[in-house]
Design an enzyme around this catalytic site. Structure first.
Site, PDB file in Angstrom:
ATOM      1  CG  ASP A  26     112.777 -12.708  12.863  1.00  0.00           C
ATOM      2  OD1 ASP A  26     112.451 -13.905  12.907  1.00  0.00           O
ATOM      3  OD2 ASP A  26     113.962 -12.313  12.899  1.00  0.00           O
ATOM      4  CG  ASN A  74     111.002 -18.709   6.563  1.00  0.00           C
ATOM      5  OD1 ASN A  74     110.214 -17.770   6.552  1.00  0.00           O
ATOM      6  ND2 ASN A  74     112.159 -18.620   7.201  1.00  0.00           N
TER       7      ASN A  74
HETATM    8  C1  IPE Z   1     112.432 -13.487   7.935  1.00  0.00           C
HETATM    9  O1  IPE Z   1     112.749 -14.086   9.154  1.00  0.00           O
HETATM   10  C2  IPE Z   1     111.215 -14.102   7.341  1.00  0.00           C
HETATM   11  C3  IPE Z   1     109.978 -13.930   8.081  1.00  0.00           C
HETATM   12  C4  IPE Z   1     109.813 -13.252   9.172  1.00  0.00           C
HETATM   13  C5  IPE Z   1     108.830 -14.557   7.506  1.00  0.00           C
HETATM   14  P1  IPE Z   1     113.789 -15.287   9.255  1.00  0.00           P
HETATM   15  O2  IPE Z   1     113.850 -15.672  10.675  1.00  0.00           O
HETATM   16  O3  IPE Z   1     113.459 -16.335   8.273  1.00  0.00           O
HETATM   17  O4  IPE Z   1     115.137 -14.576   8.789  1.00  0.00           O
HETATM   18  P2  IPE Z   1     116.653 -14.953   9.096  1.00  0.00           P
HETATM   19  O5  IPE Z   1     116.833 -16.416   8.790  1.00  0.00           O
HETATM   20  O6  IPE Z   1     116.891 -14.651  10.529  1.00  0.00           O
HETATM   21  O7  IPE Z   1     117.438 -14.056   8.198  1.00  0.00           O
HETATM   22  C1  IPE Z   2     109.375 -15.565  12.318  1.00  0.00           C
HETATM   23  O1  IPE Z   2     109.836 -16.064  13.533  1.00  0.00           O
HETATM   24  C2  IPE Z   2     108.339 -16.451  11.680  1.00  0.00           C
HETATM   25  C3  IPE Z   2     108.785 -17.121  10.456  1.00  0.00           C
HETATM   26  C4  IPE Z   2     109.923 -16.963   9.883  1.00  0.00           C
HETATM   27  C5  IPE Z   2     107.846 -18.061   9.853  1.00  0.00           C
HETATM   28  P1  IPE Z   2     111.058 -17.068  13.616  1.00  0.00           P
HETATM   29  O2  IPE Z   2     110.532 -18.454  13.563  1.00  0.00           O
HETATM   30  O3  IPE Z   2     112.079 -16.759  12.588  1.00  0.00           O
HETATM   31  O4  IPE Z   2     111.601 -16.758  15.050  1.00  0.00           O
HETATM   32  P2  IPE Z   2     113.126 -16.738  15.495  1.00  0.00           P
HETATM   33  O5  IPE Z   2     113.822 -15.727  14.631  1.00  0.00           O
HETATM   34  O6  IPE Z   2     113.668 -18.121  15.294  1.00  0.00           O
HETATM   35  O7  IPE Z   2     113.072 -16.323  16.923  1.00  0.00           O
HETATM   36 MG    MG Z   3     113.694 -15.538  12.611  1.00  0.00          MG
END
Ligand code: IPE
Ligand code: IPE
Ligand code: MG
Length: 249
Positions: A26, A74
């Protein structure tokens, strides 16, 4: 993140290693936003780092690594971001197919991959086929994965077996449920690392993580280095895992 005594660093070869590590990759979006770049640039950097950390885990003897790449939630993201992610999955799977074969890494997938485009599904099929020849670390890539969705599928499959008479309702136990999950036959995760400074599981390995040690680290995934992983492993080595029992004296 918690402090790890310095003297332990010299003696890393002696510490207990987790057999199965989970990583919630993340923080890609914030990494890009802080640089004034589009979120997709963060995903690209995150995908690069995924390859680096997976290879490192294999080399130091981790037996199972599960990475959370795309959750069932997602799909709520803007269409453009999803499109960029799908393109990256294709590109990085192609690269991983060659590179991980050299490294003897066995790639598997967790989650419902039947929703992806036919070319991505074909790549997934080829990757899994190649994995059958490998004997090194098992690398689970969780894509369109959600712990709740996984449990719903397991419940449906178990109900079907009961209806067909292949399974008795009173035979269902915890092991039965584990067998119907995407991680069937694999050990539960010992350590789950979440970089990015968020303190939640976001639907990752819900059933399997019942006794996992969690480590939340205040670093964005593209910046996460092998040394950060080592710090996490040092912290893990200092945890006292009791599994509901008492510490032996
Ligand atoms: C969790 O991260 C899923 C992945 C890293 C693939 P998210 O960014 O989707 O989670 P939330 O929305 O902050 O809980
Ligand atoms: C994790 O990074 C990757 C996926 C969930 C696909 P994020 O895209 O959630 O990154 P932040 O949390 O917005 O910084
Ligand atoms: Mg994230």
């Amino acid at each position: 993140m918690e402090q790890v005594p310095n003297q332990n660093r010299a003696d890393r070869s002696q510490r207990p290693l987790p057999r199965h590590v989970g990583i919630i990759m993340d923080g890609n979006g914030r990494w890009a936003q802080r640089r004034g770049l589009p979120r997709s640039a963060g995903h690209k950097e995150g995908a690069k780092n995924f390859k680096r950390i997976a290879k490192y885990c294999n080399r130091i003897g981790i037996q199972y690594l599960t990475v959370y790449a795309f959750s069932t939630e997602n799909w709520k993201r803007p269409a453009l971001e999803i499109k960029a992610l799908m393109l990256l999955f294709k590109q990085y799977l192609k690269e991983a197919l060659d590179e991980f074969e050299e490294e003897n890494i066995q790639i598997r997938f967790l989650g419902d991959t039947s929703v992806f485009s036919s070319d991505l599904q074909e790549l997934i099929r080829q990757t899994q086929e190649a994995a059958k020849k490998q004997t090194g670390m098992v690398l689970n890539i969780a894509m369109n994965y959600g712990g709740r969705a996984e449990l719903v599928s397991a419940v449906k499959a178990i109900c079907a077996k009961v209806t067909s008479g292949e399974l008795e309702q009173n035979e269902i136990d915890e092991a039965t449920i584990s067998q119907y999950l995407d991680t069937a036959g694999q050990p539960d995760p010992d350590l789950i690392i979440r970089p990015s400074g968020e303190y939640r599981t976001s639907n990752f390995l819900l059933w399997q993580s019942a006794y996992a040690e969690y480590l939340f680290m205040d670093i964005l995934w593209p910046d996460f280095t092998p040394e950060n992983l080592e710090e996490a492993l040092d912290a893990y080595a200092h945890r006292n895992r009791r599994f509901g029992g008492v510490t032996p004296v």
